[in-house]
Design a protein around this motif. Structure first.
Motif, PDB file in Angstrom:
ATOM      1  N   THR A  22       0.850  -1.182   0.000  1.00  9.57           N
ATOM      2  CA  THR A  22       0.000   0.000   0.000  1.00  9.57           C
ATOM      3  C   THR A  22       0.890   1.237   0.000  1.00  9.57           C
ATOM      4  O   THR A  22       1.815   1.338   0.818  1.00  9.57           O
ATOM      5  N   THR A  23       0.623   2.161  -0.903  1.00  9.73           N
ATOM      6  CA  THR A  23       1.394   3.393  -0.975  1.00  9.73           C
ATOM      7  C   THR A  23       1.188   4.208   0.289  1.00  9.73           C
ATOM      8  O   THR A  23       0.058   4.368   0.761  1.00  9.73           O
ATOM      9  N   VAL A  24       2.289   4.709   0.855  1.00  5.80           N
ATOM     10  CA  VAL A  24       2.207   5.587   2.021  1.00  5.80           C
ATOM     11  C   VAL A  24       1.667   6.916   1.522  1.00  5.80           C
ATOM     12  O   VAL A  24       2.314   7.611   0.739  1.00  5.80           O
ATOM     13  N   ALA A  25       0.463   7.245   1.950  1.00  9.24           N
ATOM     14  CA  ALA A  25      -0.231   8.435   1.454  1.00  9.24           C
ATOM     15  C   ALA A  25       0.338   9.702   2.073  1.00  9.24           C
ATOM     16  O   ALA A  25       0.836   9.690   3.194  1.00  9.24           O
ATOM     17  N   ARG A  71      -2.895  11.697   5.415  1.00  6.99           N
ATOM     18  CA  ARG A  71      -4.075  11.877   4.576  1.00  6.99           C
ATOM     19  C   ARG A  71      -4.969  10.659   4.537  1.00  6.99           C
ATOM     20  O   ARG A  71      -6.108  10.737   4.137  1.00  6.99           O
ATOM     21  N   ASP A  72      -4.429   9.519   4.871  1.00 10.93           N
ATOM     22  CA  ASP A  72      -5.151   8.264   4.700  1.00 10.93           C
ATOM     23  C   ASP A  72      -5.096   7.509   6.024  1.00 10.93           C
ATOM     24  O   ASP A  72      -4.031   7.087   6.452  1.00 10.93           O
ATOM     25  N   GLN A  73      -6.240   7.323   6.670  1.00 11.61           N
ATOM     26  CA  GLN A  73      -6.262   6.715   7.998  1.00 11.61           C
ATOM     27  C   GLN A  73      -5.660   5.324   8.025  1.00 11.61           C
ATOM     28  O   GLN A  73      -5.012   4.949   8.992  1.00 11.61           O
ATOM     29  N   VAL A  74      -5.833   4.536   6.966  1.00 12.17           N
ATOM     30  CA  VAL A  74      -5.321   3.170   6.951  1.00 12.17           C
ATOM     31  C   VAL A  74      -3.800   3.158   6.938  1.00 12.17           C
ATOM     32  O   VAL A  74      -3.165   2.497   7.759  1.00 12.17           O
ATOM     33  N   SER A  75      -3.177   3.879   5.993  1.00 13.45           N
ATOM     34  CA  SER A  75      -1.716   3.869   5.933  1.00 13.45           C
ATOM     35  C   SER A  75      -1.111   4.611   7.124  1.00 13.45           C
ATOM     36  O   SER A  75      -0.062   4.214   7.634  1.00 13.45           O
ATOM     37  N   ASP A  76      -1.788   5.656   7.610  1.00 11.77           N
ATOM     38  CA  ASP A  76      -1.301   6.379   8.791  1.00 11.77           C
ATOM     39  C   ASP A  76      -1.254   5.450  10.003  1.00 11.77           C
ATOM     40  O   ASP A  76      -0.250   5.392  10.720  1.00 11.77           O
TER      41      ASP A  76
END
Length: 137
Positions: A22-25, A71-76
């Motif tokens: 998954t790309t780190v947003a 910006r993205d709760q999943v990657s954060d």
């Protein structure tokens, strides 16, 4: 090779070990650095007292750094959890028109900052923790 857009240099995390990256947003800047420590074998017989290095010896390592905004709760959440667990996970860096570097890394620094009139930012640093692979695009 023509110039590439910096935004196309991607840092990706396989958070659950499934092989899905998954790309780190939110990253605004990112970098990948390769390092190799040399082994000095200079001695009294070295020609002209020039330093001599032992070919193929020493320790190789790589580091990844990035700075951005969450910006993205999943990657954060994944990044925070990986850091607080001290986990070593597979990461992937996609270098446009060059290739993909993949392997185990550990997050060695995670920093948060914020200005009173701006957004919260983060900086992260990763260090390689094993053999890396390279696949040309």
């Amino acid at each position: 090779m023509a110039a590439q857009k910096g935004k196309d240099l991607l840092v990706k995390l396989d958070a659950d070990g499934s092989g899905t990256f998954t790309t780190v947003a939110g990253l605004r800047t990112r970098a990948l650095a390769f390092n190799a420590r040399s082994v000095d074998v200079t001695n009294a017989d070295s020609a002209g007292r020039w330093r001599e290095l032992l070919e193929g010896a020493g320790v190789r390592s790589a580091s990844i750094s990035g700075r951005g905004i969450f910006r993205d709760q999943v990657s954060d959440a994944s990044i925070r959890q990986v850091f607080f667990d001290g986990a070593i996970k597979n990461w992937q860096v996609v270098i446009p028109d060059f290739g993909t570097v993949e392997g185990p890394f550990q997050i060695t620094a995670l920093e948060f900052a914020g200005e009173h009139d701006g957004e919260v930012t983060f900086d992260m640093s990763l260090e390689s923790a094993g053999a890396l692979t390279f696949a040309a695009l």
